[in-house]
Design an enzyme around this catalytic site. Sequence first.
Site, PDB file in Angstrom:
ATOM      1  NE  ARG A 432      -2.662  -1.315   3.415  1.00  0.00           N
ATOM      2  CZ  ARG A 432      -2.749  -2.580   3.831  1.00  0.00           C
ATOM      3  NH1 ARG A 432      -3.286  -3.492   3.046  1.00  0.00           N
ATOM      4  NH2 ARG A 432      -2.312  -2.928   5.026  1.00  0.00           N
ATOM      5  CB  ALA A 466      -1.883 -13.260  13.984  1.00  0.00           C
ATOM      6  CG  ASP A 496       5.470 -13.186  18.922  1.00  0.00           C
ATOM      7  OD1 ASP A 496       4.826 -13.322  17.870  1.00  0.00           O
ATOM      8  OD2 ASP A 496       5.092 -12.476  19.876  1.00  0.00           O
TER       9      ASP A 496
END
Length: 667
Positions: A432, A466, A496
């Site tokens: 984007r 998430a 993580d």
Amino acid sequence: MTLTTPLRDLVVLQWGRRPAVRACGSLLAQVGAQVTAFGSVDLDDGFGAFTETVADTPEARLAAFARANVVLLCSDRADAPPPPPRRAEQIVCDITVDGDPAHGHWIEPFLQAATGIADITGVAGGPPVICGGAVVEIQGGMLAASGILAAWRTRAAAGVGQEIGLRLVDCGLNNQSTFLPLVFAGRTPQRSGNRHPMAVPWNSYRAADGWILLCSATDEHWAKLTTLMGRPELAKGRFEKLADRIAHCDAVDREVEAWTSTLSVKECIAALNGANLAAGPILDIEGLRTDENLALRGTLSQEPRPRPLSFVRTDVSAQPPPGRPEPAQHRARPLEGMLVLEIGQYTTAPVAAKQLALLGAQVLKIEPPGGEASRAWPPHQDGQGYFFTINNANKRSLMLDLRAEDGRAAFAALIGRADVLVENLKPGSLARLGFDTEALTALNPRLVYCGISGFGALSAYPGRPAFDTVVQAMSGLMDITRTGEKPVKLGISVADVSGGLAGLFAILCALEQRRRTGRGSAIDLAMQDVAVFLTQAAWNGGSTDRHCVIACADGHVVAGVDASVLADAVEMAAGTTRAALVEVLAARGIAAVPVRTLTEIRNDPAIVGEGAVALYEGTDGKTWPLFRSPFRFSGMTPVPLAAIGALGEANADLPAVPGGSLRGAAE
């Protein structure tokens, strides 16, 4: 990520049989290496299915050693004979528990107990809980595979191998970046089930037909949730602010579960994700077989029985991209001269980039105006948090506003010179801003780009937020980490941290492919894929190592047998110390280790100061606990540790980027 150039010239021998050795071998086999092990292999074994086997005889061992250019050892174990002397061109990776042969027999539950993982896993007031997955062993396998690929770069350039040392205790301790800072601030971390100490509601909740996991971190999230619940009045009054909800967490959880229990799991998740709230079902191992995202991404192999595949695979049918190999350059540190850009937040991308820095790369951490979200997380020193500093050691901070035209122009100039870009933004965020994969390749066809996210850019759950806890719920990890019937998360942010270690391995694979072809690549890494990989032992009827947790007068002990065998010892333990119980059990031939608290780990000079954690003293007078590199390379001088500086401290170099003061791929 799918490699198009299999690493067939890596001939790997598993001399030892420790799970970390087998995990390492499995990862290397799935990117094309030729991997050999001794003896028979159960086809249901998630690791052994990818290796070739030879007879376990002295003659076969010597012949296999002669063929191998990479050897995997566990020298502290007695279940394999000593190997022959290393040849000059061989890479030998020795994975031990902590270097002490007396601990070579330790099983996964012992590793979780010794590194503080067990002590912070479980519910408040309950005993420590052991995860049924070989979490520390598999993380060790990921790191070992990464170290081998790093050493392979040096071997390719100079023709010489080296020895790599890796300690599993160090691997386990590297998971403690979230909780260790609390101890340095004088606090004692507590077991909290599936709760988060700084966010409410954040927990597991019963639905009408199962369990769901919900993560709500802000007042805005709470307002959305109360609207879904049909109780908007709860967003006011005593539950209005986050601090209020933390103070009344039990009452908040009761209100949430009163709503979730009226809906099916599917209905709960649809409603929560529709409101852009992070939530997911708590899947058991059986349920993973029908998970839409795992099916779309091809995470599981179905033949001969379902099992997790690597998060990095090789497409043997693909043609390698055109290009030319890199010229051989001998450097003492495998990534010396490389420029890594990181747009990271919290844990995954920062962990991957930190390990690249400790292998010699120059890492620029690109932060937005105001800094990365965790920069000021408490506890902190003068506004800079311990958690942030631990995860961002050996980097320089570069402040760029990528929403502004001049910031994007500066970023494009950096991309043109970089070797690696690693980020863990929400999928599509860079696109984007004008930096999709095609744009990045146009700016620098040699760039290795790694995007890490919860469910991947290719996802059956596009846009689903998430957190680590949601990924643990949707990977089977919580299914194999239970207190009674209740599934609980590991206290550490295992999805993580493992996502960051997987990113390290994937980037090194891509750099090796670039060395051979001259072309970069794009990596789409899903934390769910990686977390499922950690559940290997639980598939097809597998089970965790036999163990039990015993309460003592001063804490808990993990013993390597079922509780039914130790009825008398359990009764005696309540009045004795952990050390005394370990001695009693040892006299009976039963191995056991104390469950160490993080306070004990913090006060152990063999760990903090001399071991896995260094106390770095900056020129500003601040002292930071920083994790040393888990690798010990015989042919590499360790990179000196350094704390990241103030926000934007590297911006003075920015004007010189087009002229070449920053190193990287264009050199």
